[in-house]
Design a protein around this motif. Structure first.
Motif, PDB file in Angstrom:
ATOM      1  N   LEU A 321     -68.425  10.748 -50.152  1.00 14.74           N
ATOM      2  CA  LEU A 321     -68.682  10.533 -48.729  1.00 14.74           C
ATOM      3  C   LEU A 321     -67.406  10.886 -47.991  1.00 14.74           C
ATOM      4  CD1 LEU A 321     -70.449   9.491 -46.362  1.00 14.74           C
ATOM      5  CD2 LEU A 321     -69.449   7.224 -46.779  1.00 14.74           C
ATOM      6  N   ASN A 322     -67.498  11.840 -47.065  1.00 15.49           N
ATOM      7  CA  ASN A 322     -66.361  12.287 -46.263  1.00 15.49           C
ATOM      8  C   ASN A 322     -66.470  11.664 -44.874  1.00 15.49           C
ATOM      9  OD1 ASN A 322     -64.130  13.702 -45.433  1.00 15.49           O
ATOM     10  ND2 ASN A 322     -65.049  15.722 -45.594  1.00 15.49           N
ATOM     11  N   ASN A 323     -65.339  11.447 -44.226  1.00 14.72           N
ATOM     12  CA  ASN A 323     -65.354  10.797 -42.916  1.00 14.72           C
ATOM     13  C   ASN A 323     -65.330  11.754 -41.729  1.00 14.72           C
ATOM     14  OD1 ASN A 323     -62.457  11.370 -43.563  1.00 14.72           O
ATOM     15  ND2 ASN A 323     -62.145  10.473 -41.538  1.00 14.72           N
ATOM     16  N   ASP A 354     -60.331  12.703 -44.603  1.00 12.98           N
ATOM     17  CA  ASP A 354     -60.051  14.051 -44.142  1.00 12.98           C
ATOM     18  C   ASP A 354     -58.831  14.063 -43.214  1.00 12.98           C
ATOM     19  OD1 ASP A 354     -60.645  16.897 -43.184  1.00 12.98           O
ATOM     20  OD2 ASP A 354     -62.403  16.513 -44.423  1.00 12.98           O
ATOM     21  N   ASP A 355     -58.706  15.105 -42.428  1.00 13.19           N
ATOM     22  CA  ASP A 355     -57.566  15.367 -41.546  1.00 13.19           C
ATOM     23  C   ASP A 355     -57.330  14.201 -40.581  1.00 13.19           C
ATOM     24  OD1 ASP A 355     -55.546  16.591 -40.138  1.00 13.19           O
ATOM     25  OD2 ASP A 355     -56.761  18.280 -39.454  1.00 13.19           O
ATOM     26  N   PHE A 589     -71.713  13.866 -48.966  1.00 17.03           N
ATOM     27  CA  PHE A 589     -72.241  13.445 -47.667  1.00 17.03           C
ATOM     28  C   PHE A 589     -71.096  13.392 -46.669  1.00 17.03           C
ATOM     29  CE2 PHE A 589     -75.424  12.079 -50.608  1.00 17.03           C
ATOM     30  CZ  PHE A 589     -76.632  12.052 -49.913  1.00 17.03           C
ATOM     31  N   ASP A 590     -71.407  13.747 -45.430  1.00 18.35           N
ATOM     32  CA  ASP A 590     -70.414  13.694 -44.370  1.00 18.35           C
ATOM     33  C   ASP A 590     -71.108  13.225 -43.093  1.00 18.35           C
ATOM     34  OD1 ASP A 590     -68.244  13.966 -42.751  1.00 18.35           O
ATOM     35  OD2 ASP A 590     -67.723  15.995 -43.374  1.00 18.35           O
ATOM     36  N   LEU A 591     -71.524  11.981 -43.106  1.00 21.53           N
ATOM     37  CA  LEU A 591     -72.158  11.359 -41.948  1.00 21.53           C
ATOM     38  C   LEU A 591     -72.056   9.846 -42.092  1.00 21.53           C
ATOM     39  CD1 LEU A 591     -74.888  10.578 -43.608  1.00 21.53           C
ATOM     40  CD2 LEU A 591     -75.800  12.687 -42.660  1.00 21.53           C
ATOM     41  N   ASN A 592     -72.374   9.150 -41.025  1.00 17.11           N
ATOM     42  CA  ASN A 592     -72.332   7.688 -41.036  1.00 17.11           C
ATOM     43  C   ASN A 592     -73.670   7.165 -41.547  1.00 17.11           C
ATOM     44  OD1 ASN A 592     -72.236   4.896 -40.380  1.00 17.11           O
ATOM     45  ND2 ASN A 592     -70.644   5.336 -38.861  1.00 17.11           N
ATOM     46  N   ILE A 593     -73.682   6.737 -42.792  1.00 21.54           N
ATOM     47  CA  ILE A 593     -74.925   6.337 -43.443  1.00 21.54           C
ATOM     48  C   ILE A 593     -75.583   5.163 -42.719  1.00 21.54           C
ATOM     49  CG2 ILE A 593     -75.930   5.439 -45.583  1.00 21.54           C
ATOM     50  CD1 ILE A 593     -75.108   8.345 -45.745  1.00 21.54           C
ATOM     51  N   LYS A 594     -74.793   4.202 -42.292  1.00 21.40           N
ATOM     52  CA  LYS A 594     -75.354   2.986 -41.680  1.00 21.40           C
ATOM     53  C   LYS A 594     -75.994   3.251 -40.317  1.00 21.40           C
ATOM     54  CE  LYS A 594     -74.505  -0.067 -44.876  1.00 21.40           C
ATOM     55  NZ  LYS A 594     -73.603  -1.195 -44.719  1.00 21.40           N
TER      56      LYS A 594
END
Length: 727
Positions: A321-323, A354-355, A589-594
């Motif tokens: 999971l990426n932010n 990430d950055d 994944f790169d999204l806010n799951i909640k």
């Protein structure tokens, strides 16, 4: 006097007899044969390149055919400039005396076994008048039908020489027609496939970007020999250069309709100054000659890469999971700890920061500053990276981090302290690409600094599990304070400096997974992938675009090397469609799951579990591209395990038309005599599988000849089918 004349005559006779005796060199895989042979003038020529001939006697017929040619017009393996070569040379040099010509004659060759089924042939060529030597290397992988070729150039002249051409490979064909498929594009629209016929003259595919080798075109190609490349039929050459820098492929059709293919470093602005006794080693050109279309060629390349070239090629890969898409630069320790919790909730293996986590004098709140100052920003991360690693460990997931250590912001402490470490013109206004400059990796001090960025992170955080290594800028302002009067060496020495750093990292941290990223797909080459477990193919994560991007990269790279993330790009596509696209490759994944609806959260959790169960088929199996997205409104791909007992079929309806004639999808690679149970998987909560085929048993023969009706007329619809052999 008479004795002297007799001695001269004896010498001439010996030389003539030696020259007449041809040396024949065979470089072979189980399917392909490359045959080289010396001619009467002592030079080395390509005699044959094609499918292996069943009888050794047949090669004598080829020899007779070559003898009928004029030596100067024959297919010289490493032709040089300044002689009777009328076409693009492989090698060019300026000697100490200003002479621009050289002649390379065969001296010797030897063959050795490198590993089981892998042989290496080394051929030594020398100039009889100048102390210049060229060694041609060929490494053949018998089972994988892959040949690597590269060159070593050296000399012992009194002063440095200048080499202006230094190809890794030169190959020849004679066919009625030739068709080139190239992979071009730009940021966020990588590897667009286009095919054109090659006619008389030269077609060059090259880059001049320095650090980002392939922002506009990728370092690989396909040539259809006789007809346009097809998936399952016809003879094709598929080639790629293992070099993370400027490359050039030259395709030249001559007056007799022969095709020459020259591959290597782009010599643009790179007339290399080579010192006496030093060896200039070119990158390897990797190619396969498939007689069953691009599909077979791709499977050979995938298998070879997993076994020999890709870092940890037969190992597992981490889901993550990426932010970035959910936070950008706007985060703090508390927010990241929440995302670490989401990583565990989702079921992925790792959280990737990430950055935006570094810089204090110039905090990294945007891409305008801070690059190069690799200290955590105090007001964002008061307890530094160790606190985040600890939080991840406590939560039960791994922690990875983004870096871009080759680059620097003009607004940074590093630039203020070491302007001499930067590639920058001393007398002109600088040009900034993405508000940044490139560090001069030809400089050993800069190499130490870049290695130190990684070494400090790993020493401080031994449990750090993953690095995402980015490189957003090409080389601009092309001037090295370190190289001084050898500026023409910069493009090449930069890349060699990068490899020195990566060699040190790999030696000290051999099991560290790393992603190769470069503003998306700006670096996708097999030399880079010796150090990286995967690459980021594009910043464009729209699932429709990714179907084309993944199709393009799959021509040369195995699925486990292609990182594919589920994001919020393209809200017209359902979460299932987006996940189904990413599951073909290395899932992230790169999204806010909640923030997703509850049923979509449940689906994502289930999808991760499903992916972990079937990913070994994608990672280690054979890929079959069934229906191209370029040919219509649907696309399908499948993976078949080595045992042929398991398979996964991915099918996507992109933009079906009203009343369209929907055709069945014919599988490939199965055992025709086996029986397979078909099961639709990766369904949304409450979604029922298609009863038309779900749970039914078919023979492999039926599935490959008749197929399954997996396509629909529903826009942005997807299906994943699992096929399992039954007794």
């Amino acid at each position: 006097m008479r004795k002297k004349i007799l001695s001269i005559l004896f010498f001439l006779v010996v030389v003539t007899l030696t020259a007449v005796q041809a040396e024949t060199i065979h470089i072979s895989t189980n399917e392909t044969e490359l045959v080289l042979q010396t001619a009467q003038n002592g030079r080395l020529f390509q005699l044959y390149l094609g499918p292996r001939l069943s009888s050794p006697d047949d090669y004598a017929n080829l020899t007779a055919k070559m003898k009928a040619k004029n030596d100067g017009q024959a297919w010289e393996v490493y032709p040089v400039s300044g002689t009777e070569t009328y076409f693009e040379p492989a090698f060019g040099i300026r000697h100490n005396d200003g002479n621009l010509a050289t002649v390379l004659q065969y001296v010797s060759h030897n063959e050795k076994k490198v590993a089981e089924g892998v042989t290496e042939t080394v051929i030594t060529l020398k100039d009889p008048l100048y102390p210049v030597q060229v060694k041609l290397y060929y490494r053949a992988y018998a089972k994988d039908n892959i040949i690597q070729s590269w060159t070593e150039i050296s000399h012992n002249e009194k002063q440095p020489v200048n080499i202006s051409r230094y190809a890794s490979s030169m190959l020849y064909w004679k066919r009625a027609k030739y068709f080139l498929t190239e992979f071009s594009g730009d940021w966020a629209k990588e590897v667009n496939m286009s095919t054109t016929q090659l006619n008389f003259g030269k077609k060059e595919v090259d880059t001049k970007l320095g650090a980002r080798a392939d922002m506009h075109v990728s370092p690989f190609f396909t040539v259809g020999l006789g007809e346009a490349p097809r998936e399952n039929e016809g003879q094709v050459l598929m080639g790629t250069l293992a070099w993370t820098g400027n490359f050039r492929f030259t395709f030249e059709v001559d007056n007799e309709n022969n095709l020459r293919v020259i591959s290597g470093i782009n010599p643009f602005a790179s007339d290399y100054t080579l010192d006496p006794g030093k060896v200039f080693t070119t990158p390897s050109f990797i190619f396969t000659l498939s007689n069953q279309g691009t599909g077979e060629g791709s499977r050979d390349l995938h298998r070879w890469a997993r076994n020999y070239q890709l870092k940890d090629g037969n190992g597992d890969r981490l889901t993550l999971l990426n932010n970035w898409e959910s936070t950008g630069f706007d985060f703090n320790e508390t927010k990241l700890e929440g995302l670490i919790e989401e990583t565990k909730y989702l079921g992925t293996d790792m959280f990737l920061l990430d950055d935006g986590w570094f810089g204090n004098k110039y905090p990294r709140h945007s891409d305008t500053q801070g690059l190069g100052d690799w200290q955590p920003t105090a007001n964002k991360l008061p307890n530094g990276v160790p606190a985040l690693v600890k939080a991840a460990t406590k939560t039960g997931v791994k922690f990875g981090i983004w870096i871009e250590p080759e680059m620097v912001s003009a607004k940074s402490e590093l630039f203020e302290k070491h302007p001499d470490w930067v590639i920058l013109l001393p007398n002109r206004e600088p040009y900034y690409f993405r508000n940044q400059l490139v560090l001069d990796l030809s400089n050993p001090a800069v190499q130490d600094h870049v290695f130190g960025v990684v070494d400090h992170l790993m020493t401080e955080n031994p449990q750090l599990a993953y690095l995402k290594w980015d490189c957003n800028s090409p080389i601009t302002n092309i001037y090295s304070p370190y190289l001084k009067d050898r500026q023409n060496n910069l493009y090449i020495d930069y890349v060699r400096g990068l490899y020195k750093v990566l060699d040190r990292i790999k030696a000290k941290y051999p099991n560290l997974p790393m992603m190769l990223c470069s503003g998306g797909g700006g670096r996708t080459d097999y030399e880079g992938l010796r150090y990286f477990t995967e690459f980021w193919p594009s910043d464009n994560t729209d699932p429709i675009e990714r179907l084309f991007i993944q199709w393009g990269y799959s021509q040369f790279f195995p699925a486990k090397s292609i990182a594919a993330h589920v994001t919020s790009w393209n809200h017209d596509a359902s979460i299932k469609f987006r996940v189904d696209v990413a599951m073909q490759c290395k899932l992230g994944f790169d999204l806010n799951i909640k923030e997703l609806p509850k049923d979509e959260q449940t689906f994502c959790q289930s999808a991760v579990a499903t992916y972990n169960r079937i990913k070994s088929i994608n990672f280690s199996g054979d890929q079959y591209r069934l229906v191209s997205p370029y040919e219509g409104n649907h696309t399908a791909t499948m993976y078949v395990s080595e045992s042929k007992k398991q398979a996964v079929l991915y099918a996507y309806d992109v933009h079906p038309r009203f009343g369209e004639n929907i055709l069945a999808v014919q599988c490939e690679g199965l055992n025709p005599a086996a029986k397979y149970r078909v099961k639709e998987i990766n369904l949304m909560p409450g979604q029922n599988p298609d009863e038309a085929f779900n749970g039914k048993v078919y023979s492999g023969d039926y599935l490959m000849k008749v197929g399954l009706d997996v396509f629909t007329t529903i826009k942005l619809h997807s299906r994943i089918l699992e096929l399992e052999a039954v007794e």
